[in-house]
Design a protein around this motif. Sequence first.
Motif, PDB file in Angstrom:
ATOM      1  N   GLY A   1     -14.521   2.545  -9.487  1.00  0.00           N
ATOM      2  CA  GLY A   1     -13.853   1.965  -8.321  1.00  0.00           C
ATOM      3  C   GLY A   1     -13.958   0.456  -8.280  1.00  0.00           C
ATOM      4  O   GLY A   1     -12.982  -0.238  -7.977  1.00  0.00           O
TER       5      GLY A   1
ATOM      6  N   ARG B   1      -7.808   3.771  -1.983  1.00  0.00           N
ATOM      7  CA  ARG B   1      -8.907   3.244  -1.161  1.00  0.00           C
ATOM      8  C   ARG B   1     -10.187   4.045  -1.424  1.00  0.00           C
ATOM      9  O   ARG B   1     -11.266   3.473  -1.605  1.00  0.00           O
ATOM     10  CB  ARG B   1      -8.539   3.310   0.315  1.00  0.00           C
TER      11      ARG B   1
ATOM     12  N   LEU C   1      -3.357  -3.165  -1.862  1.00  0.00           N
ATOM     13  CA  LEU C   1      -3.684  -1.782  -2.162  1.00  0.00           C
ATOM     14  C   LEU C   1      -2.410  -0.932  -2.138  1.00  0.00           C
ATOM     15  O   LEU C   1      -2.180  -0.105  -3.028  1.00  0.00           O
ATOM     16  CB  LEU C   1      -4.696  -1.288  -1.121  1.00  0.00           C
TER      17      LEU C   1
ATOM     18  N   GLU D   1     -11.522   3.225  -5.019  1.00  0.00           N
ATOM     19  CA  GLU D   1     -12.141   1.901  -5.074  1.00  0.00           C
ATOM     20  C   GLU D   1     -13.480   1.851  -4.343  1.00  0.00           C
ATOM     21  O   GLU D   1     -14.382   1.122  -4.753  1.00  0.00           O
ATOM     22  CB  GLU D   1     -11.194   0.847  -4.483  1.00  0.00           C
TER      23      GLU D   1
ATOM     24  N   LEU E   1     -11.590  -1.053 -10.896  1.00  0.00           N
ATOM     25  CA  LEU E   1     -10.194  -0.979 -10.463  1.00  0.00           C
ATOM     26  C   LEU E   1      -9.919  -2.010  -9.375  1.00  0.00           C
ATOM     27  O   LEU E   1      -8.880  -2.674  -9.381  1.00  0.00           O
ATOM     28  CB  LEU E   1      -9.863   0.428  -9.966  1.00  0.00           C
ATOM     29  N   ARG E   2     -10.847  -2.167  -8.450  1.00  0.00           N
ATOM     30  CA  ARG E   2     -10.673  -3.146  -7.372  1.00  0.00           C
ATOM     31  C   ARG E   2     -10.606  -4.560  -7.939  1.00  0.00           C
ATOM     32  O   ARG E   2      -9.772  -5.371  -7.537  1.00  0.00           O
ATOM     33  CB  ARG E   2     -11.829  -3.022  -6.360  1.00  0.00           C
TER      34      ARG E   2
ATOM     35  N   ARG F   1      -7.276  -5.124  -9.544  1.00  0.00           N
ATOM     36  CA  ARG F   1      -6.183  -5.248  -8.568  1.00  0.00           C
ATOM     37  C   ARG F   1      -6.054  -6.676  -8.086  1.00  0.00           C
ATOM     38  O   ARG F   1      -4.954  -7.162  -7.801  1.00  0.00           O
ATOM     39  CB  ARG F   1      -6.449  -4.299  -7.391  1.00  0.00           C
TER      40      ARG F   1
END
Length: 91
Positions: free
Chosen positions: A18, A45, A30, A48, A21-22, A25
């Motif tokens: 998570g 959500r 999101l 992440e 990935l966050r 990003r």
Amino acid sequence: MVRLPLTPEQLAAGRRLGGRLRAARGARTLAEVAGEAGISPETLRKIEAGRMATPAFATVAALAQVLALSLDELAELTLTAPGEEAVRSAG
């Protein structure tokens, strides 16, 4: 079918996934990333935040493509703890 509780190692791997990935990003919203990956913003959500420690492979693959991440890199996060050598099968 009853699902067994996740182990502490699986939960930690989900948090690492998570977090990666966050970070990937970045400044993208999101909702934008979730939409491009074909998943709900709530699913992204949860991933992440580490609350969905074992997302489906198709979900991870879609996110990897949208975020230009290697599936190998993401797999590595789920197989090893920070500072440990990767677990590899001889096969």
